[in-house]
Write a protein that holds these residues in place. Structure first.
Motif, short mmCIF file in Angstrom:
data_model
loop_
_atom_site.label_atom_id
_atom_site.label_comp_id
_atom_site.label_asym_id
_atom_site.label_seq_id
_atom_site.Cartn_x
_atom_site.Cartn_y
_atom_site.Cartn_z
N ILE A 9 -4.07 -6.45 1.50
CA ILE A 9 -5.04 -5.41 1.15
C ILE A 9 -5.72 -5.83 -0.14
N THR A 30 -8.93 7.77 2.06
CA THR A 30 -8.60 6.48 1.46
C THR A 30 -9.00 5.38 2.43
N THR A 39 -8.39 -1.03 -2.44
CA THR A 39 -8.19 0.34 -1.98
C THR A 39 -9.31 1.21 -2.54
N GLY A 90 0.84 -1.19 0.00
CA GLY A 90 0.00 0.00 0.00
C GLY A 90 0.87 1.24 0.00
N LEU A 126 -8.14 1.65 7.85
CA LEU A 126 -7.78 0.24 7.62
C LEU A 126 -8.91 -0.62 8.17
N TRP A 166 -8.39 1.16 3.09
CA TRP A 166 -7.75 -0.11 2.76
C TRP A 166 -8.59 -1.22 3.34
#
Length: 275
Positions: free
Chosen positions: A238, A218, A241, A33, A51, A220
Motif C-alpha cells: 500500500i 478510506t 492511504t 494497513g 482498494l 488504499w
C-alpha cells in the motif's frame, strides 16, 4: 456541503501487518494497513475501504489473504484487534459473478448461510427476513437465482455473505462492465449495507476510481515498491492511504458534483501511471 461530517475513531476492526506473498516471485512485500470503527453520533455508519491498483499488481492475492483463503508467506491479517489470524469464513466474499446455489430458492440460499454459525431455525429466519426487507427482496424469496436480475442477484449474494460472516465483506470488482445507472445502483446498495450495522466493514477491490471515491471513507492505493532510484524493487504494498473522511470527502451523496471529487479522481488517475 458545509463543513466536514463530525466523527470519532473507535476500536480497531482489522489489521494487516507486514503481509508478504511469494510464489515463484515476490508478489506482495510489506503490506500494512488498518481499519478502525468510525463513529458518527446517532448514526450506524459502518466502514467502506476502496482498494485501488492497476491490473496484475497483487490485489487478488491481498484479497485472498484478507478473506483468510490464503495464508501469506509472512505477516498476518487480524480481525477485531485480536492477535489471532483471520480464518476462512469470518470475512464474507462476494465474487464478480455473485455465486449462488441455483437449485435453491433465494430463501433456501439465505437460510443455508444463516444456520452456518449455530443459529436456530427461528433466529435464522428472522435474520433472513430482516435482510430481505432491507434489500427490497422479500417478494422474491421464493424465486430461484436464475429468475433474478443482476442487481437482485448481487443483493442476495451480499445478504448471504453477511449472514455467514462477522460484519466483514469483501467485494471483487462490483462495478465491472456496468453502465452508469447500474453503477449508481451498486453504490447505493453498498452504502446501504455499510449502514445496517455500526461494525459492518466493506473492502471493495476495484479499478473504478470514481465509484471508489463515491462510496469510501478510506482508499488504499496498492503499487510496486521502488528503490531510491525509482526502480521496482520487488513486490507491491500500500503506497498511500487516502483518509476521505478526514478530507471531508466521505458520506456525501452529492460528492460527484464537487470540485474536490474531480480533483482527487484526476490525481489518482495520474498516480496509476507511476504504480
Amino acid at each position: 456541503m458545509t463543513g466536514h461530517p463530525v466523527y470519532t475513531v473507535g476500536e480497531r476492526l482489522l489489521t494487516i501487518d507486514n503481509v508478504c506473498v511469494r510464489h515463484d516471485r515476490t508478489i506482495l512485500e510489506g503490506v500494512s494497513g488498518r481499519i478502525d470503527n468510525l463513529r458518527r453520533e446517532r448514526l450506524q455508519q459502518g466502514q467502506v475501504v476502496g482498494l485501488l491498483g492497476p491490473s496484475g499488481i497483487g490485489k487478488s492475492q491481498l484479497f485472498r489473504c484478507i478473506a483468510g483463503l490464503q495464508k501469506p508467506t509472512s505477516g498476518s491479517v487480524r480481525l477485531n484487534g485480536s492477535q489471532r489470524e483471520v480464518q476462512a469464513g469470518e470475512v464474507g466474499v462476494v465474487a464478480q459473478n455473485y455465486p449462488l446455489f441455483n437449485h435453491r430458492s433465494v430463501w433456501g440460499n439465505l437460510m443455508l448461510a444463516a444456520t452456518r454459525h449455530g443459529r436456530n431455525q427461528h433466529d435464522a429466519a428472522d435474520a433472513c427476513v430482516a435482510l430481505l426487507e432491507k434489500f427490497g427482496l422479500l417478494d422474491h424469496a421464493k424465486c430461484h437465482p436464475m429468475m433474478l436480475s443482476g442487481g437482485q442477484r448481487q443483493r442476495v449474494a451480499i445478504a448471504q455473505q453477511l449472514l455467514c460472516s462477522s460484519h466483514f465483506l469483501l467485494m471483487d470488482e462490483p462495478f465491472s462492465g456496468l453502465d452508469p445507472l447500474a453503477k449508481s445502483a451498486v453504490c447505493e446498495t453498498l452504502v446501504d449495507v455499510s449502514t445496517t450495522h455500526e461494525l459492518n466493514t466493506i473492502i471493495v477491490v476495484t479499478h473504478d476510481i470514481e465509484s471508489a471515491i463515491r462510496i469510501s471513507d478510506t482508499l488504499w492505493l496498492l503499487g510496486r515498491n521502488r528503490d531510491a532510484s525509482g526502480q521496482p524493487s520487488g513486490g507491491a504494498s500500500i503506497q498511500q492511504t487516502y483518509d476521505l473522511a478526514g478530507m471531508g470527502l466521505a458520506w456525501d451523496p452529492d460528492i460527484e458534483s464537487r470540485a474536490e471529487f474531480r480533483e482527487l479522481a484526476a490525481a489518482l488517475k495520474a498516480r496509476f501511471a507511476t504504480l
